[in-house]
Scaffold this motif. Sequence first.
Motif, PDB file in Angstrom:
ATOM      1  N   MET A   1      24.395 -79.749  27.365  1.00  0.00           N
ATOM      2  CA  MET A   1      24.177 -79.397  25.971  1.00  0.00           C
ATOM      3  C   MET A   1      25.526 -79.100  25.353  1.00  0.00           C
ATOM      4  SD  MET A   1      21.683 -78.379  23.739  1.00  0.00           S
ATOM      5  CE  MET A   1      21.509 -77.339  22.341  1.00  0.00           C
ATOM      6  N   ALA A   2      25.744 -79.660  24.171  1.00  0.00           N
ATOM      7  CA  ALA A   2      26.955 -79.376  23.401  1.00  0.00           C
ATOM      8  C   ALA A   2      26.522 -79.067  21.977  1.00  0.00           C
ATOM      9  CB  ALA A   2      27.895 -80.568  23.421  1.00  0.00           C
TER      10      ALA A   2
ATOM     11  N   LEU B   1      23.947 -81.979  21.007  1.00  0.00           N
ATOM     12  CA  LEU B   1      23.817 -83.133  21.896  1.00  0.00           C
ATOM     13  C   LEU B   1      23.287 -82.596  23.214  1.00  0.00           C
ATOM     14  CD1 LEU B   1      24.326 -86.112  22.655  1.00  0.00           C
ATOM     15  CD2 LEU B   1      26.607 -85.414  23.380  1.00  0.00           C
ATOM     16  N   PHE B   2      22.167 -83.149  23.655  1.00  0.00           N
ATOM     17  CA  PHE B   2      21.531 -82.721  24.900  1.00  0.00           C
ATOM     18  C   PHE B   2      21.347 -83.943  25.784  1.00  0.00           C
ATOM     19  CE2 PHE B   2      17.679 -82.133  27.439  1.00  0.00           C
ATOM     20  CZ  PHE B   2      17.989 -80.959  28.098  1.00  0.00           C
TER      21      PHE B   2
ATOM     22  N   VAL C   1      17.327 -75.820  24.159  1.00  0.00           N
ATOM     23  CA  VAL C   1      17.308 -76.479  25.465  1.00  0.00           C
ATOM     24  C   VAL C   1      15.886 -76.566  25.993  1.00  0.00           C
ATOM     25  CG1 VAL C   1      18.045 -76.309  27.874  1.00  0.00           C
ATOM     26  CG2 VAL C   1      19.683 -75.880  26.049  1.00  0.00           C
ATOM     27  N   GLN C   2      15.134 -75.475  25.930  1.00  0.00           N
ATOM     28  CA  GLN C   2      13.750 -75.487  26.424  1.00  0.00           C
ATOM     29  C   GLN C   2      12.895 -76.457  25.614  1.00  0.00           C
ATOM     30  OE1 GLN C   2      12.656 -74.156  29.248  1.00  0.00           O
ATOM     31  NE2 GLN C   2      10.781 -75.258  28.868  1.00  0.00           N
TER      32      GLN C   2
ATOM     33  N   LEU D   1      13.772 -79.972  26.798  1.00  0.00           N
ATOM     34  CA  LEU D   1      13.188 -80.232  28.116  1.00  0.00           C
ATOM     35  C   LEU D   1      11.677 -80.483  28.006  1.00  0.00           C
ATOM     36  CD1 LEU D   1      15.073 -77.595  30.281  1.00  0.00           C
ATOM     37  CD2 LEU D   1      15.286 -80.080  30.415  1.00  0.00           C
ATOM     38  N   SER D   2      11.006 -79.747  27.142  1.00  0.00           N
ATOM     39  CA  SER D   2       9.568 -79.948  26.943  1.00  0.00           C
ATOM     40  C   SER D   2       9.286 -81.332  26.357  1.00  0.00           C
ATOM     41  CB  SER D   2       8.994 -78.871  26.011  1.00  0.00           C
ATOM     42  OG  SER D   2       9.091 -77.614  26.615  1.00  0.00           O
ATOM     43  N   ILE D   3      10.116 -81.761  25.408  1.00  0.00           N
ATOM     44  CA  ILE D   3       9.963 -83.094  24.838  1.00  0.00           C
ATOM     45  C   ILE D   3      10.150 -84.161  25.919  1.00  0.00           C
ATOM     46  CG2 ILE D   3      11.030 -84.785  23.275  1.00  0.00           C
ATOM     47  CD1 ILE D   3      11.673 -82.351  21.439  1.00  0.00           C
ATOM     48  N   GLY D   4      11.193 -83.997  26.731  1.00  0.00           N
ATOM     49  CA  GLY D   4      11.452 -84.956  27.800  1.00  0.00           C
ATOM     50  C   GLY D   4      10.315 -85.013  28.809  1.00  0.00           C
ATOM     51  N   ALA D   5       9.781 -83.868  29.187  1.00  0.00           N
ATOM     52  CA  ALA D   5       8.675 -83.835  30.146  1.00  0.00           C
ATOM     53  C   ALA D   5       7.431 -84.508  29.563  1.00  0.00           C
ATOM     54  CB  ALA D   5       8.359 -82.382  30.527  1.00  0.00           C
TER      55      ALA D   5
END
Length: 50
Positions: A1-2, A10-11, A38-39, A42-46
Motif C-alpha cells: 500500500m502506498a 495504490l494497493f 487496506v481491509q 482485501l475484502s474486494i479482492g476476496a
Amino acid sequence: MASGIHGQRLFVSPALDLVVVHYASQVVSPAVPQVPLVQAFLSIGAHLNA
C-alpha cells in the motif's frame, strides 16, 4: 500500500492477483486520521476471487 499527499492510494496484493488504484485530488492534513482502506481492498479482492 502506498499513499499520496492528496489522497491517492495504490494497493497491490500478489496473493489475490489484485491491484487497486484510488485517484484523489483533495489535500489531506496529516492531522486527519487515515481511513482503513487496506481491509476494504482485501475484502474486494476476496469477493472477486470467490
